[in-house]
Structures are given as structure tokens and as C-alpha cells.
Design an enzyme around this catalytic site. Structure first.
Site, PDB file in Angstrom:
ATOM      1  N   HIS A 124      68.852  32.440  -8.689  1.00 45.94           N
ATOM      2  CA  HIS A 124      68.485  32.073 -10.063  1.00 45.94           C
ATOM      3  C   HIS A 124      67.273  32.852 -10.551  1.00 45.94           C
ATOM      4  O   HIS A 124      66.608  33.552  -9.792  1.00 45.94           O
ATOM      5  CB  HIS A 124      68.265  30.569 -10.192  1.00 45.94           C
ATOM      6  N   CYS A 141      66.353  28.220  -2.575  1.00 46.35           N
ATOM      7  CA  CYS A 141      67.131  29.167  -3.374  1.00 46.35           C
ATOM      8  C   CYS A 141      66.575  30.578  -3.252  1.00 46.35           C
ATOM      9  O   CYS A 141      65.553  30.804  -2.610  1.00 46.35           O
ATOM     10  CB  CYS A 141      67.105  28.746  -4.848  1.00 46.35           C
TER      11      CYS A 141
END
Length: 166
Positions: A124, A141
Site C-alpha cells: 500500500h 504490510c
């Protein structure tokens, strides 16, 4: 008559402008990305077309970057072979591509410790593009800049293999 045409033309332009696609969703018509390789130690992600590197990015990882993710909340980024399995154009982190963590082995390992494997591991962008992110700030992430995630989002298709190496 000219005035009427000018007014109608302006109204049409405004109306069509509202129908324009999301400006953060870019188009890509280059070679297919067939594989994504994440090298956690080097903090680099490479997009490949078969055995040829198309482009590479500096990345940030989970706040506890060493080792394979074992359970929800440990701050680690998974290691192993997964797939890009979903996309979120409305992510709180600009855009995001989902990684198929956890697999059956991840779930079994976490369960053996009496914990949940967690999930929601993504590639992301940034939450706040006006602030420089600290190194390794995510909960597991892979983070890149918003400009970079726009390119990655356009280039990488669902189902693409991704390997995350120590």
C-alpha cells in the site's frame, strides 16, 4: 445563439468532467508483471516479467521486520510464496493490493501458539503523503509512496505470484 452554445458547451464539459475516472488509477500497457519479489533485508521490491526486472522500489515493512509473521499483531511481514488476491481503490493508505496471507500453514502455526494468524497484509501507499513515514512502520504490510503505489496498482494483476524473502 453563440452565447447559448457557449453555456451548453461549458455545462457539457463540467458534466463529462464529473464522469472522469479516478485520477489515482493509472493505465499500464507494458510487459505483463508475472512475478513480484520482495527482499526484506534489502528493503526492495522488484516487479518482474518472467526473469527480467521491469522496475524496483524501496519499501518499508512491519515495525518488527525480522522473521516470518507468526500471529496477528506481531508487527512482522510474512515470508514465503503468496498471490496478489485483491485490490482496494479506496484504501486508507491511498491504494492497496492484498497478499493472500495467511495460508493453511500460517493458520496452523498461529493456532499451535493459541493465536490468530491475522490477515489483511497489503502492498500500500502512505496514510499521510505530506509526512515522511518512519522506517518499517506498518503492522506487517509493505509500504511505498503514493506515487509508486499508483504505478504498482496499474501494473500488477490479481493472481500474480509474490515471494517475500528474508
Amino acid at each position: 445563439m453563440r452565447r447559448r452554445n457557449l453555456i451548453l458547451g461549458t455545462a457539457a464539459a463540467v458534466a463529462l468532467g464529473g464522469c472522469a475516472s479516478n485520477p489515482k488509477l493509472r493505465r499500464y500497457d507494458g510487459p505483463e508483471v508475472t512475478f513480484v519479489v520482495v527482499n526484506k533485508a534489502a528493503r526492495r521490491m522488484h516487479l518482474l516479467h518472467h526473469d527480467r526486472v521491469l522496475t524496483s522500489y524501496d519499501i518499508n515493512l512491519g515495525f518488527a521486520p525480522v522473521g516470518h509473521k507468526q500471529f496477528e499483531g506481531d508487527g512482522r511481514t510474512p515470508e514465503g510464496l503468496y498471490r496478489i488476491d485483491r485490490r482496494n481503490p479506496n484504501s486508507s493508505f491511498h491504494l492497496s493490493l492484498g497478499i493472500s496471507y495467511p495460508n493453511v500453514n500460517d493458520v496452523a502455526a498461529a493456532k499451535s501458539m493459541g493465536k490468530s494468524a491475522g490477515g489483511d497484509i497489503f502492498i500500500h501507499g502512505q496514510k499521510n503523503p505530506f509526512r515522511k513515514d518512519d522506517k518499517d512502520w506498518t503492522w506487517g504490510c509493505i509500504s511505498v509512496t503514493n506515487d509508486e503505489i499508483e504505478d504498482i496498482y496499474a501494473m500488477v494483476r490479481d493472481g500474480t505470484l509474490i515471494t517475500l524473502n528474508a
